[in-house]
Enzyme design. Structure first.
Site, PDB file in Angstrom:
ATOM      1  CG  ASP A  64     -35.143  70.610   2.540  1.00  0.00           C
ATOM      2  OD1 ASP A  64     -35.376  71.374   3.497  1.00  0.00           O
ATOM      3  OD2 ASP A  64     -35.906  69.687   2.195  1.00  0.00           O
TER       4      ASP A  64
ATOM      5  CE  LYS B  81     -35.198  65.955   3.228  1.00  0.00           C
ATOM      6  NZ  LYS B  81     -36.578  65.868   3.792  1.00  0.00           N
TER       7      LYS B  81
END
Length: 256
Positions: free
Chosen positions: A135, A9
């Protein structure tokens, strides 16, 4: 054997808003998946508890600390699953702010749920993911999201970058999360990142979207600031450090 390609990401902006009583920080950021770097995760039956193997130039550390093993143990405790062999081939750099470890944990949860045909509601697997790291829930959904709290409070948004090319450079520098936070003064932001990202063209992000970690990290590692400026010289519409570093990405028009 089931094999998954695990994506990383990038963070579009990152604001450190306040220090929390639990020792963490409240953040504001936008997560966007990227397949510029990937890991490969394989899961197969195993006659025993589990076996974990990590391939590539990467020290996975002791099993008790490894997020793939912790994800397996979490599901074994919750659902009584049988043994598996997990093989992880690393391609996502570590110490980069790209979420590689969190992605591996999320894909292990999803992969095991698929392997054992566990009918886990999304709301429940997100709660399990949040036990592994801030996350990790993002990679369960794996779509662009506005993140608050520790990064686990997610609001899906329309922030597609499919019309652009994303390039990422990870130099031979690693930045620990503790090191990055040491130079931060938390503060409220005057903008909401999701509003800017959803309503302004990428070419204007440079003037209003910032990563709070850049100033202290760039001061200690000026080569990272140089990578960012090199991206702009090469025609990037927007460039920034991802997360707490040290990877730096640039968003380019596809025709470039």
């Amino acid at each position: 054997m089931i094999t998954y390609l695990v994506n990383c990401k990038i963070n579009l902006g990152l604001h450190v808003v306040r220090k929390r009583p639990d020792g963490y920080h409240d953040l504001e950021t936008v997560f966007v998946p990227s397949d510029f770097f990937t890991d490969t995760l394989s899961i197969e039956p195993y006659n025993g508890d589990y076996e974990f193997e990590c391939l590539g130039h990467f020290d996975a550390g002791p099993d008790d600390d490894n997020l793939c093993v912790r994800a397996y143990r979490l599901l074994r405790e919750r659902f009584g699953i049988s043994g598996v062999r997990i093989v992880l081939e690393k391609g996502i750099p570590t110490g980069a702010g790209l979420g590689g470890g969190s992605a591996d944990a999320a894909f292990t949860l999803k992969g095991l749920a698929n392997h054992f045909r566990l009918d886990i509601p999304t709301s429940e697997i997100l709660k399990l993911a949040s036990q592994l790291g801030s996350d990790v829930p993002f990679f369960i959904l794996n779509t662009p999201a506005y993140a608050t709290g520790r990064g686990e409070v997610l609001t899906p948004i329309k922030a597609s970058l499919s019309d652009y090319e994303i390039r990422i450079v990870k130099p031979d520098v690693s930045v620990s999360t503790r090191e990055a936070y040491a130079g931060i003064q938390p503060h409220e932001s005057s903008i909401r990142l999701d509003d800017v990202i959803c309503n302004m063209p990428v070419s204007e992000w440079r003037n209003c979207i910032h990563n709070d970690f850049e100033m202290p990290v760039f001061a200690k590692h000026p080569e990272l600031a140089k990578i960012k400026q090199d991206f702009y010289r090469q025609g990037a519409l927007y460039a920034a450090m991802s997360g707490s570093g040290s990877a730096v990405f640039g968003i380019f028009p596809k025709e470039s």
